[in-house]
Design a protein around this motif. Structure first.
Motif, PDB file in Angstrom:
ATOM      1  N   ILE A 242       0.836  -1.202   0.000  1.00 56.07           N
ATOM      2  CA  ILE A 242       0.000   0.000   0.000  1.00 56.07           C
ATOM      3  C   ILE A 242       0.871   1.252   0.000  1.00 56.07           C
ATOM      4  CG2 ILE A 242      -1.672   1.346   1.333  1.00 56.07           C
ATOM      5  CD1 ILE A 242      -2.839  -1.331   2.316  1.00 56.07           C
ATOM      6  N   MET A 243       1.946   1.238   0.803  1.00 60.73           N
ATOM      7  CA  MET A 243       2.848   2.391   0.812  1.00 60.73           C
ATOM      8  C   MET A 243       3.474   2.605  -0.554  1.00 60.73           C
ATOM      9  SD  MET A 243       4.883   2.585   4.430  1.00 60.73           S
ATOM     10  CE  MET A 243       5.277   0.852   4.617  1.00 60.73           C
ATOM     11  N   GLY A 244       3.828   1.509  -1.231  1.00 56.89           N
ATOM     12  CA  GLY A 244       4.396   1.627  -2.562  1.00 56.89           C
ATOM     13  C   GLY A 244       3.422   2.274  -3.537  1.00 56.89           C
ATOM     14  N   VAL A 245       2.163   1.839  -3.484  1.00 55.06           N
ATOM     15  CA  VAL A 245       1.131   2.406  -4.366  1.00 55.06           C
ATOM     16  C   VAL A 245       0.935   3.891  -4.075  1.00 55.06           C
ATOM     17  CG1 VAL A 245      -1.316   2.325  -4.992  1.00 55.06           C
ATOM     18  CG2 VAL A 245      -0.039   0.189  -4.673  1.00 55.06           C
TER      19      VAL A 245
ATOM     20  N   HIS B  75      -0.210   0.546   9.193  1.00 52.38           N
ATOM     21  CA  HIS B  75      -0.289   1.821   9.920  1.00 52.38           C
ATOM     22  C   HIS B  75       0.426   2.857   9.064  1.00 52.38           C
ATOM     23  CE1 HIS B  75      -0.710   3.623  14.148  1.00 52.38           C
ATOM     24  NE2 HIS B  75      -0.442   4.619  13.317  1.00 52.38           N
ATOM     25  N   ILE B  76      -0.320   3.640   8.311  1.00 52.16           N
ATOM     26  CA  ILE B  76       0.253   4.538   7.316  1.00 52.16           C
ATOM     27  C   ILE B  76      -0.132   5.976   7.627  1.00 52.16           C
ATOM     28  CG2 ILE B  76       0.238   5.146   4.856  1.00 52.16           C
ATOM     29  CD1 ILE B  76      -0.247   2.096   4.360  1.00 52.16           C
TER      30      ILE B  76
ATOM     31  N   TYR C  83      -2.705  15.291   5.598  1.00 53.28           N
ATOM     32  CA  TYR C  83      -4.098  15.206   6.020  1.00 53.28           C
ATOM     33  C   TYR C  83      -4.281  14.708   7.451  1.00 53.28           C
ATOM     34  CZ  TYR C  83      -4.179  15.031   0.924  1.00 53.28           C
ATOM     35  OH  TYR C  83      -3.954  15.276  -0.403  1.00 53.28           O
ATOM     36  N   ALA C  84      -3.246  14.146   8.060  1.00 52.71           N
ATOM     37  CA  ALA C  84      -3.409  13.527   9.378  1.00 52.71           C
ATOM     38  C   ALA C  84      -2.117  13.615  10.167  1.00 52.71           C
ATOM     39  CB  ALA C  84      -3.827  12.064   9.228  1.00 52.71           C
ATOM     40  N   THR C  85      -2.259  13.587  11.488  1.00 52.38           N
ATOM     41  CA  THR C  85      -1.101  13.619  12.373  1.00 52.38           C
ATOM     42  C   THR C  85      -0.733  12.242  12.890  1.00 52.38           C
ATOM     43  OG1 THR C  85      -2.539  14.038  14.277  1.00 52.38           O
ATOM     44  CG2 THR C  85      -1.622  15.967  13.136  1.00 52.38           C
ATOM     45  N   THR C  86      -1.497  11.235  12.484  1.00 53.53           N
ATOM     46  CA  THR C  86      -1.243   9.867  12.921  1.00 53.53           C
ATOM     47  C   THR C  86      -1.739   8.929  11.835  1.00 53.53           C
ATOM     48  OG1 THR C  86      -1.562   8.303  14.753  1.00 53.53           O
ATOM     49  CG2 THR C  86      -3.471   9.614  14.111  1.00 53.53           C
ATOM     50  N   GLY C  87      -1.513   7.624  12.004  1.00 57.08           N
ATOM     51  CA  GLY C  87      -2.014   6.664  11.041  1.00 57.08           C
ATOM     52  C   GLY C  87      -3.530   6.695  10.987  1.00 57.08           C
ATOM     53  N   ASP C  88      -4.082   6.609   9.773  1.00 53.90           N
ATOM     54  CA  ASP C  88      -5.533   6.678   9.604  1.00 53.90           C
ATOM     55  C   ASP C  88      -5.947   5.651   8.557  1.00 53.90           C
ATOM     56  OD1 ASP C  88      -8.200   7.348   8.908  1.00 53.90           O
ATOM     57  OD2 ASP C  88      -7.894   9.405   9.563  1.00 53.90           O
ATOM     58  N   GLY C  89      -6.608   4.584   9.013  1.00 53.18           N
ATOM     59  CA  GLY C  89      -6.995   3.509   8.113  1.00 53.18           C
ATOM     60  C   GLY C  89      -8.010   3.916   7.074  1.00 53.18           C
TER      61      GLY C  89
ATOM     62  N   LEU D 236      -8.592   6.979   5.910  1.00 54.51           N
ATOM     63  CA  LEU D 236      -7.905   7.878   4.979  1.00 54.51           C
ATOM     64  C   LEU D 236      -7.080   7.081   3.980  1.00 54.51           C
ATOM     65  CD1 LEU D 236      -7.107  10.935   4.402  1.00 54.51           C
ATOM     66  CD2 LEU D 236      -5.099  10.472   5.818  1.00 54.51           C
ATOM     67  N   THR D 237      -6.356   6.074   4.468  1.00 59.73           N
ATOM     68  CA  THR D 237      -5.561   5.212   3.596  1.00 59.73           C
ATOM     69  C   THR D 237      -6.439   4.520   2.567  1.00 59.73           C
ATOM     70  OG1 THR D 237      -3.912   4.831   5.333  1.00 59.73           O
ATOM     71  CG2 THR D 237      -4.011   3.224   3.554  1.00 59.73           C
ATOM     72  N   ALA D 238      -7.579   3.988   3.014  1.00 58.42           N
ATOM     73  CA  ALA D 238      -8.489   3.291   2.109  1.00 58.42           C
ATOM     74  C   ALA D 238      -8.997   4.212   1.007  1.00 58.42           C
ATOM     75  CB  ALA D 238      -9.659   2.716   2.897  1.00 58.42           C
ATOM     76  N   LEU D 239      -9.339   5.432   1.363  1.00 58.96           N
ATOM     77  CA  LEU D 239      -9.842   6.394   0.382  1.00 58.96           C
ATOM     78  C   LEU D 239      -8.777   6.728  -0.663  1.00 58.96           C
ATOM     79  CD1 LEU D 239     -11.779   8.725   2.809  1.00 58.96           C
ATOM     80  CD2 LEU D 239     -12.804   7.583   0.844  1.00 58.96           C
TER      81      LEU D 239
END
Length: 454
Positions: free
Chosen positions: A268-271, A336-337, A342-348, A350-353
């Motif tokens: 996911i990080m790569g994408v 945990h990305i 857009y965020a100060t911490t990991g946000d699942g 947000l990542t999905a969107l």
């Protein structure tokens, strides 16, 4: 007695390790340390408190709120919301601190207390130590009109959080950027059971939802990012374009492609790194990862012209590296990305969107996008009952590691890491074949066992 705060707040067995008394005392101590900024500016300090659906979160959130209010802090109870929602709202509402009651991906009997300072940022070690030092100390209690007041959020804050998420991919009342995508969502019977599907639907997606009926006991139970098997089956059965799985407090996200194949945090990080690079928004063309990220991610990023910076294991260390270098993307293999624009911490969620937006923008399947990261075979062995303190200093062990690294060359690597919580050393080996990874790991584990024996 060891340090109370761990790598992500205070965590343990609810009502044994994490008690109502401790929660109340931590609320008072946090008010004195984090609430001082409000007092200096001449207003009564303010806080928001959220929780995941665990049954123990009900009394623990009440206890924290009571401690804060008794120390003169006005408290807004957000109810059940994701951890990143508490972080976002702490900043968006301009309050002095935020508190989340959650044990994240841990089993239901556990729970935890994590704090956010002004702006929605996690605390550094010095601030946590200051809170811990204030526990049990004598303090002057406010009386009369000086005590804090409590109120319950009516849902407006949660709606504002969802709008923030959708707007991050260009969504609005007039724009639904994910229209045409079918996405399966496993909410882990956790904190994102409402806001996760709501955000994806608001962005235009057709959403298939599972495990979104929390009852206080079923959080993370054979579901969510730690158990994606249900999601893998549902994605295939529903003919979804792909699926996403959150953990209990929704600060993590893993994915499943259209064929039911797991897409982990490294992929996911790569994408997302390539998406941001294409858009000119990947700061310094740099991605922050941890030492546990698969070498395949590092090689893929190198080939794509993206620099990688390695941090210690734990999202707080990823965030420290991101802040130090002003980077915009970082994370862990666990999903945990952190997207710091857009965020100060990991946000699942947000990542999905953003993952969905990349699928939509490119017209490619998630499987094809994730294929940029070719994971190298990896083996992890935990060697218990050894003196982990000598893992980095034993000369024979260091020579064995050097020989293994030389044999693996550019197509593999070795990582020896003492556990932070147990008397064991973790031996991780990546190689061009699974057989080679297994063989090298077994050899090194034997050396660790022999050289570091207690």
């Amino acid at each position: 007695m060891g340090r109370l705060f761990g790598t992500d707040g205070v965590r343990g067995l609810a009502n044994k390790d994490v008690t109502a008394e401790l929660a109340l005392d931590l609320g008072v101590a946090a008010a004195h340390v984090l609430g001082a900024s409000g007092e200096f500016e001449g207003h009564r300090p303010r806080a928001v408190v959220g929780r995941d659906p665990r049954a123990s979160g009900e009394f623990l959130s009440a206890a924290v709120a009571a401690g804060l209010a008794s120390a003169g802090v006005d408290v807004v109870n957000l109810g059940v919301v994701p951890t990143p929602a508490v972080a976002y709202l702490t900043g968006a509402l301009g309050v002095d601190l935020g508190v989340m009651i959650s044990a994240s991906h841990n089993p239901m009997p556990d729970n935890g207390i994590k704090f956010f300072a002004r702006g929605g940022v996690k605390l550094d070690d010095a601030v946590e130590d200051a809170i811990e030092q204030r526990l049990g100390e004598h303090w002057d209690r406010p009386t009369g009109a000086a005590v804090g007041r409590m109120s319950t959020d009516t849902g407006q804050s949660g709606a504002a959080y969802v709008r923030h998420l959708v707007e991050s991919i260009g969504g609005s009342d007039d724009s639904a950027p994910l229209t045409g995508l079918r996405i399966a969502v496993d909410c882990a019977n956790g904190a994102a059971s409402e806001v996760g599907p709501a955000a994806l639907r608001a962005a235009g997606a057709d959403v298939v939802v599972i495990n979104a009926s929390p009852d206080g006991r079923n959080i993370n139970e054979k579901c969510g990012s730690t158990h994606p098997e249900q999601l893998q089956a549902v994605v295939v059965a529903s003919e979804a374009d792909f699926g996403v799985a959150f953990d209990g407090d929704a600060d993590r996200c893993l994915a499943v492609d259209h064929a039911g194949v797991l897409v982990d945090g490294d992929q996911i990080m790569g994408v997302l790194a390539l998406a941001l690079k294409d858009a000119g928004r990947l700061a310094q063309d740099t991605l922050v990862v941890t030492v546990m990220s698969n070498l395949g991610l590092l090689l893929a990023m190198r080939d794509a012209g993206v620099r990688t910076v390695q941090a210690g294991v734990g999202d707080r260390y990823v965030l420290e590296e991101m802040r130090a270098g002003a980077f915009t993307l970082g994370g862990e293999q666990s999903g945990h990305i952190i997207m710091s624009d857009y965020a100060t911490t990991g946000d699942g969620v947000l990542t999905a969107l953003h993952l969905a937006a990349r699928v939509q923008q490119t017209g490619q399947k998630l499987a094809d996008l994730a294929a940029v990261v070719q994971r190298l075979p990896q083996t992890l062995q935990n060697v218990a009952g050894v003196d982990k303190a000598r893992a980095g200093t034993d000369e024979v062990l260091r020579e064995a590691v050097a020989r293994a690294e030389q044999a693996l060359g550019d197509t593999g690597r070795v990582l020896l890491r003492p556990s932070g919580t147990e008397a064991l050393v973790r031996v991780m080996v990546e190689a061009s074949t699974q057989h080679q990874a297994d063989e090298v790991a077994a050899d090194l584990a034997g050396v660790v066992r022999e050289r570091l024996a207690l």
